[in-house]
Write an enzyme that holds these catalytic residues in place. Structure first.
Site, PDB file in Angstrom:
ATOM      1  N   CYS A  96       5.387 -69.390  32.604  1.00 34.24           N
ATOM      2  CA  CYS A  96       3.996 -68.675  32.954  1.00 34.24           C
ATOM      3  C   CYS A  96       3.682 -70.215  33.488  1.00 34.24           C
ATOM      4  O   CYS A  96       2.795 -69.351  34.948  1.00 34.24           O
ATOM      5  CB  CYS A  96       3.160 -68.790  31.517  1.00 34.24           C
ATOM      6  SG  CYS A  96       3.176 -69.363  30.350  1.00 34.24           S
ATOM      7  N   HIS A 156       0.331 -68.271  26.422  1.00 34.37           N
ATOM      8  CA  HIS A 156       0.716 -67.616  27.787  1.00 34.37           C
ATOM      9  C   HIS A 156      -0.416 -67.726  28.368  1.00 34.37           C
ATOM     10  O   HIS A 156      -1.347 -67.505  28.341  1.00 34.37           O
ATOM     11  CB  HIS A 156       1.094 -66.313  27.386  1.00 34.37           C
ATOM     12  CG  HIS A 156       1.777 -65.504  28.207  1.00 34.37           C
ATOM     13  ND1 HIS A 156       2.563 -65.813  29.293  1.00 34.37           N
ATOM     14  CD2 HIS A 156       1.335 -64.250  29.529  1.00 34.37           C
ATOM     15  CE1 HIS A 156       2.994 -65.051  29.871  1.00 34.37           C
ATOM     16  NE2 HIS A 156       1.881 -64.165  30.460  1.00 34.37           N
ATOM     17  N   GLU A 186       2.999 -62.198  36.647  1.00 34.80           N
ATOM     18  CA  GLU A 186       3.489 -63.189  35.566  1.00 34.80           C
ATOM     19  C   GLU A 186       4.599 -63.541  35.496  1.00 34.80           C
ATOM     20  O   GLU A 186       5.812 -62.901  35.577  1.00 34.80           O
ATOM     21  CB  GLU A 186       2.550 -62.784  33.860  1.00 34.80           C
ATOM     22  CG  GLU A 186       3.519 -61.872  33.316  1.00 34.80           C
ATOM     23  CD  GLU A 186       3.598 -61.335  32.163  1.00 34.80           C
ATOM     24  OE1 GLU A 186       2.513 -61.843  31.044  1.00 34.80           O
ATOM     25  OE2 GLU A 186       3.617 -60.040  31.621  1.00 34.80           O
TER      26      GLU A 186
END
Length: 434
Positions: free
Chosen positions: A342, A397, A409
């Site tokens: 991420c 994240h 993402e």
């Protein structure tokens, strides 16, 4: 590479997730060690389903039971996925700390080498002066002065010069001693830094093992969910005289609506907190400076109530770069060119746009941007902003916001870089181009 999971990650409130994660982590460790697992839910058999259909009241009770089992499966899978994401970020933070320690070790070693060279030069100078003094003392200036007669004045001048040389030699000796002490101190600090780097390298390996185990647990939980939920949806369809696919879409649609409602509540709460921090006519409350690295709790500065608009050119450059990676696999620590995690993806995307957003860590990226005054309320997120999941100054994240409730993402192991809708409830946002 096809997505292995097309449903939302989060179905439950954050507090429920965090408590479930803790229980799940303990359960996973017990199972991994060969100990007993938690008892499996009592799933209905097909004969029970057929029997329940004979009576309306029994049928409704069985429908509720199946729905509850489906919810439990989804919650367990989502908790395992979140635990995996958190373990991944813990590894990234450990690597950040290890790399900083390694850089400190290299810097101190270089400084120690330079100090050694200076100390050696000082030592040579002191030695030369000492040799000169020894030669001068060998002439026995005091004896010559006693028998000098008319030449006493010249000998006194020689004696004065010798005295000055002696003072200079003392100064050079002291400097040589100080230079050697400095070099030794730097060498000792370099040794300490090497030991710290070694400790952090071991910790990073431990975190890598934990991340691997958490990812395996998440994949196992998802496999169980897929297997069990397929049969439960078929049973639910049988009870309601519909189809399994229709029931799946209905349940997931309801979950998505609940998720959107929860996100809206979180956004409203964030907006309310911001309005309290900076009310009209009252300056915003100062916030502590962010920690320089990813580790250690440190409250992040509050979002700016009136953030600057994003730089459209930089935003589109970052999004274009990230979109070129769609379908490429998630690998923990991946930062290109064809594998990503991420924060590796967001870091590279904004680097392509010429903007440094922090290190390879979601936590560090938020703290870095917030430290520059670039945090924004989640309710005011715009295309190109970064959304962060987590809380309390620590985030596990990060994703690029595309607008319209969509994100880009690198989600987790087994799921490639994707465009998706906002899942769960992002806890924070930042505007790298503000």
């Amino acid at each position: 590479m096809a997505e292995q999971r097309t449903r939302p990650v989060s179905r439950v409130k954050p507090a429920t997730v965090f408590s479930t994660v803790a229980v799940g982590a303990v359960t996973a460790s017990v199972v991994a060690a060969g100990g007993p697992a938690m008892a499996e839910p009592d799933y209905p058999s097909w004969s029970e389903i057929e029997h329940a259909k004979q009576n309306e009241q029994t049928k409704q009770a069985e429908i509720a039971r199946v729905a509850e089992l489906l919810t439990g499966l989804q919650q367990a899978a989502d908790a395992a996925v979140q635990a995996s994401m958190m373990a991944d970020e813990a590894w990234r933070i450990a690597v950040d700390e290890r790399d900083r320690a390694a850089e400190r070790e290299r810097t101190l070693a270089r400084q120690a080498d330079e100090a050694d060279a200076v100390a050696e030069i000082s030592k040579i100078r002191a030695g030369l002066l000492a040799a000169h003094l020894a030669k001068t003392a060998g002439n026995d200036l005091a004896t010559e002065l006693v028998f000098a007669g008319d030449d006493a004045q010249g000998l006194l001048q020689q004696l004065g010069m010798a005295s000055k040389v002696g003072e200079q030699a003392n100064t050079v000796y002291e400097q040589a001693s100080a230079d050697r002490n400095t070099a030794d101190a730097l060498r000792e600090q370099a040794a300490d830094a090497a030991a710290e780097r070694s400790r952090l390298a071991t910790l990073a390996q431990t975190r890598a093992d934990e991340a691997r185990a958490a990812a395996d647990a998440a994949n196992a939980a998802l496999a169980v969910q897929e297997q069990k939920s397929a049969e439960l949806y078929a049973q639910l369809a049988s009870l309601k005289d519909t189809t399994a696919e229709l029931e799946r879409r209905r349940v997931e649609g309801q979950a998505h609506e609940a998720e959107a409602a929860a996100a809206a509540v979180a956004v409203a709460a964030a907006a309310a907190a911001t309005s309290v921090t900076a009310q009209p006519g009252r300056p915003a409350q100062p916030a502590p400076a962010p920690a320089p690295g990813g580790g250690g709790p440190a409250p992040a500065p509050a979002p700016a109530p009136d953030p600057a608009p994003p730089n459209a050119g930089a935003v589109e450059a970052a999004i274009w770069f990230a979109s070129q990676q769609l379908g490429e696999p998630y690998v923990l620590g991946g930062a290109g060119p064809d594998v990503w995690d991420c924060s590796g993806l967001t870091k590279a995307a904004y680097a392509y746009a010429g903007i440094h957003i922090g290190t390879h860590s979601a936590t560090n990226q938020y703290r870095t941007l917030a430290g520059r005054g670039l945090a924004v309320p989640v309710s005011q997120a715009q295309r190109g902003d970064l959304l962060f999941w987590g809380g309390g100054g620590d985030y596990y994240h990060v994703a690029l916001y595309l607008g319209g409730g969509r994100i880009l993402e690198a989600p987790r192991e087994g799921v490639p870089v994707r465009e998706y809708f906002i899942w769960g409830s992002p806890a924070a946002a930042a505007r790298p181009t503000g």
